[in-house]
Motif scaffolding. Structure first.
Motif, short mmCIF file in Angstrom:
data_model
loop_
_atom_site.label_atom_id
_atom_site.label_comp_id
_atom_site.label_asym_id
_atom_site.label_seq_id
_atom_site.Cartn_x
_atom_site.Cartn_y
_atom_site.Cartn_z
N ALA A 1 63.96 57.96 94.69
CA ALA A 1 64.13 58.94 95.78
C ALA A 1 63.30 60.11 95.86
CB ALA A 1 65.12 58.95 96.67
N ALA A 2 63.60 61.39 94.81
CA ALA A 2 63.36 62.12 94.22
C ALA A 2 62.09 62.44 94.31
CB ALA A 2 64.26 63.25 93.72
N ILE A 3 61.20 61.51 93.17
CA ILE A 3 59.86 60.93 92.72
C ILE A 3 59.45 60.65 93.72
CG2 ILE A 3 58.68 60.05 90.98
CD1 ILE A 3 60.69 62.21 89.90
N LEU A 4 59.84 59.52 94.76
CA LEU A 4 58.89 59.13 96.13
C LEU A 4 58.70 60.03 97.46
CD1 LEU A 4 60.22 55.66 96.30
CD2 LEU A 4 57.85 56.29 95.41
N ALA A 5 59.94 61.23 96.76
CA ALA A 5 59.81 62.71 97.84
C ALA A 5 58.92 63.38 98.04
CB ALA A 5 61.37 63.19 97.95
N GLY A 6 58.61 62.86 96.49
CA GLY A 6 57.44 64.28 95.59
C GLY A 6 57.77 65.17 95.08
N SER A 7 59.81 65.24 94.55
CA SER A 7 59.39 65.56 92.99
C SER A 7 58.42 65.62 91.83
CB SER A 7 60.64 66.41 92.85
OG SER A 7 61.79 66.62 94.04
N ASP A 8 58.39 67.34 90.63
CA ASP A 8 57.79 66.78 89.87
C ASP A 8 58.82 66.82 88.65
OD1 ASP A 8 54.75 67.93 90.36
OD2 ASP A 8 56.26 69.27 91.07
N LEU A 9 59.83 67.19 88.62
CA LEU A 9 60.61 67.53 87.51
C LEU A 9 62.18 66.64 88.14
CD1 LEU A 9 59.15 70.81 84.97
CD2 LEU A 9 59.48 67.79 84.60
N LEU A 10 62.79 66.02 87.50
CA LEU A 10 64.52 66.31 88.61
C LEU A 10 66.02 66.83 87.47
CD1 LEU A 10 63.93 62.26 88.93
CD2 LEU A 10 63.49 64.37 90.24
N GLU A 11 66.46 67.49 86.95
CA GLU A 11 67.49 68.12 86.52
C GLU A 11 68.71 66.75 86.49
OE1 GLU A 11 69.32 72.17 86.21
OE2 GLU A 11 67.62 71.87 88.66
N ILE A 12 69.02 67.38 85.22
CA ILE A 12 70.46 66.25 85.20
C ILE A 12 70.78 66.91 83.73
CG2 ILE A 12 71.91 64.19 84.58
CD1 ILE A 12 68.73 62.70 85.62
N CYS A 13 71.82 67.50 84.26
CA CYS A 13 73.01 68.79 83.26
C CYS A 13 73.83 68.42 82.36
CB CYS A 13 72.45 69.56 83.92
SG CYS A 13 71.35 71.23 85.05
N HIS A 14 74.64 67.40 82.52
CA HIS A 14 76.09 67.16 81.56
C HIS A 14 75.58 65.55 80.59
CE1 HIS A 14 76.59 70.03 84.13
NE2 HIS A 14 77.00 70.91 83.54
N SER A 15 76.05 64.77 81.87
CA SER A 15 75.48 63.62 81.02
C SER A 15 74.59 62.93 80.84
CB SER A 15 77.10 62.59 82.56
OG SER A 15 76.86 61.76 82.54
N PRO A 16 75.30 62.50 79.32
CA PRO A 16 73.95 61.80 78.96
C PRO A 16 73.62 59.76 79.58
CG PRO A 16 75.21 62.29 77.62
CD PRO A 16 76.23 62.86 78.09
N GLU A 17 75.09 59.74 80.31
CA GLU A 17 75.10 58.60 80.74
C GLU A 17 74.32 58.77 82.19
OE1 GLU A 17 78.61 55.17 83.43
OE2 GLU A 17 78.52 57.39 82.62
N LEU A 18 74.50 59.71 82.87
CA LEU A 18 73.75 59.77 84.26
C LEU A 18 71.97 59.54 83.53
CD1 LEU A 18 75.93 61.56 86.57
CD2 LEU A 18 75.47 59.37 86.41
N ILE A 19 72.11 60.75 82.65
CA ILE A 19 70.17 60.51 81.82
C ILE A 19 70.23 59.80 81.71
CG2 ILE A 19 69.20 61.46 80.42
CD1 ILE A 19 71.34 64.36 79.93
N THR B 1 57.09 67.15 100.95
CA THR B 1 56.02 66.98 100.90
C THR B 1 55.34 66.91 101.61
OG1 THR B 1 55.87 64.78 99.17
CG2 THR B 1 53.87 64.57 100.95
N GLN B 2 55.98 66.66 103.07
CA GLN B 2 54.97 66.96 104.12
C GLN B 2 55.59 68.92 104.10
OE1 GLN B 2 56.09 65.09 107.50
NE2 GLN B 2 55.91 66.69 109.71
N THR B 3 56.61 69.45 104.49
CA THR B 3 57.20 70.96 104.75
C THR B 3 56.09 72.41 103.58
OG1 THR B 3 58.19 70.43 105.78
CG2 THR B 3 58.50 72.34 105.36
N LEU B 4 56.53 71.55 102.05
CA LEU B 4 56.58 72.28 100.80
C LEU B 4 54.72 72.45 101.08
CD1 LEU B 4 57.52 74.55 99.30
CD2 LEU B 4 58.53 72.94 97.71
N ARG B 5 54.99 71.61 99.97
CA ARG B 5 53.54 70.37 99.36
C ARG B 5 52.79 71.09 100.70
NH1 ARG B 5 53.74 71.25 94.17
NH2 ARG B 5 54.34 69.20 93.10
N ARG B 6 52.97 69.87 101.90
CA ARG B 6 51.39 70.32 102.71
C ARG B 6 51.36 71.57 103.57
NH1 ARG B 6 51.38 63.82 104.61
NH2 ARG B 6 50.97 62.76 101.97
#
Length: 397
Positions: A295-313, A260-265
């Motif tokens: 934490a990633a959403i609170l930090a300012g991300s738009d999308l989260l990659e979870i590439c393998h495990s249905p459990e972790l998804i 948020t502070q560096t990339l966005r602002r």
């Protein structure tokens, strides 16, 4: 239409699949989550027809204007290598571009040939070929280019994925590569913000502590983003920590300072911010996946990659839903992020899916790629890929 907390949570995930066809279990959890997109790997890709069918069915469970992404950078990271062709690496193309006595022009049939007056068009052609390749398989997004600096610390981890050791060299390659991808109507993704050039460890396994100061990061590693962010529809966050910066020991993918502070602002970035895979050790050694997603959403991300495990998804999805139902403050952030991400996806993916190629055009594309590789090798008087070394997980997937 009013969005629910569950719809918002699912729409912020980009998920991986197990094989070349959906299983009954995958159909069930895809229908529950309604993700914002899918990412495919070599394990999912056999040929264009099969891949298009898989993408069509999987994104039928997703929210509208879904991301269909794949890692095709060229060189060692190319999920289409087996199904289509190897493609020259960024390192090789950038090296050829810097040679002043040779260039690449195009024959009437579209294939490249060597001539004698400079090679600045190579990166654009690299981007165009990669974009044409991913479109042929039904993707709308390639997770490239890498704009990390080729510093000695990360030589074993990044290999031939990087275009140069300084920002000017990276920008010269990436500017034209991005233009080539955009010319084909494909979405690109600059990575790995704020820079992995100083990482001695691989974020697939550890959270590297990059020993670079804030002035070094701002004046060197971050410069490609400062210069090119308007040409990057998407930027990927990495999982490294930068203890000599205000971000301290927190992974960049969970850091409000970096996102948020560096990339966005400070930089003013307006596009989609995507986390690197939340299954990687670089984040999971720091936080459980549930906390990492929040934490990633609170930090300012738009999308989260979870590439393998249905459990972790499912654990990540449940964590976003639970926190959204528990906390009014987080619910406000979640809903605002989902609405903003939906607007960005609608703008970027308004064209719909790319048309399929017939057999003749597919073979012509393959020939164009192989001819391009030969041209790059001829200009540099070397193989298009870097010297052999042990493959990293990013390269082997």
């Amino acid at each position: 239409m009013t969005m629910t907390v569950r719809q918002a949570a699912g729409s912020l995930l980009v998920v991986g699949l197990g094989g070349t066809e959906l299983t009954g279990l995958e159909r069930a959890w895809l229908g529950l989550v309604r993700s914002g997109g899918v990412i495919l790997f070599r394990r999912n890709i056999k040929d264009p027809q099969q891949t298009r069918a898989l993408l069509e069915e999987a994104t039928g469970f997703c929210c509208p204007r879904a991301v269909r992404c794949v890692d095709v950078e060229g060189g060692t990271v190319n999920r289409l290598r087996d199904a289509l062709a190897p493609i020259a690496s960024a390192q090789a193309v950038a090296a050829a571009m810097r040679l002043p006595t040779l260039s690449q022009k195009t024959r009437k049939d579209g294939a490249p040939r060597v001539s004698a007056s400079g090679s600045s068009s190579l990166p654009r052609q690299h981007g165009e070929l990669i974009a044409r390749a991913v479109k042929a398989f039904g993707f709308n997004t390639t997770l490239a280019p890498v704009v990390d600096l080729a510093l000695p610390e990360a030589a074993e981890v990044l290999g031939s994925r990087t275009a140069g050791a300084n920002a000017a060299a990276v920008i010269a390659y990436a500017r034209e590569f991005l233009a080539g991808v955009a010319a084909q109507g494909v979405i690109s993704c600059g990575k790995h913000f704020p820079g992995l050039g100083g990482a001695e460890g691989d974020t697939h396994f550890v959270t590297p502590e990059i020993e670079r100061t804030w002035p070094q990061m701002w004046d060197e590693d971050v410069v490609p983003y400062r210069e090119l962010h308007r040409a990057m529809p998407m930027i990927m966050m990495n999982h490294a920590a930068y203890p000599h910066t205000p971000g301290k020991n927190e992974p960049a993918s969970a850091s409000r300072f970096w996102i948020t502070q560096t990339l966005r602002r400070q930089i003013g970035y307006k596009g989609i911010i995507l986390s690197d895979d939340l299954e990687m050790g670089g984040i999971l050694k720091f936080l459980p996946v549930e906390e990492a997603a929040v934490a990633a959403i609170l930090a300012g991300s738009d999308l989260l990659e979870i590439c393998h495990s249905p459990e972790l998804i499912l654990r990540s999805y449940d964590a976003l839903v639970s926190e959204g139902e528990r906390s009014a403050g987080f619910r406000k952030v979640l809903m605002a992020t989902a609405r903003d991400a939906a607007r960005k996806r609608a703008r970027l993916y308004a064209r719909g899916g790319p048309p399929a190629l017939n057999a003749n055009r597919y073979e012509a594309l393959r020939k164009n790629i192989l001819d391009f590789n030969d041209t790059v090798a001829k200009i540099t008087n070397a193989a298009a890929d870097a010297a052999p070394r042990a493959a990293s997980p990013a390269e082997a997937s």
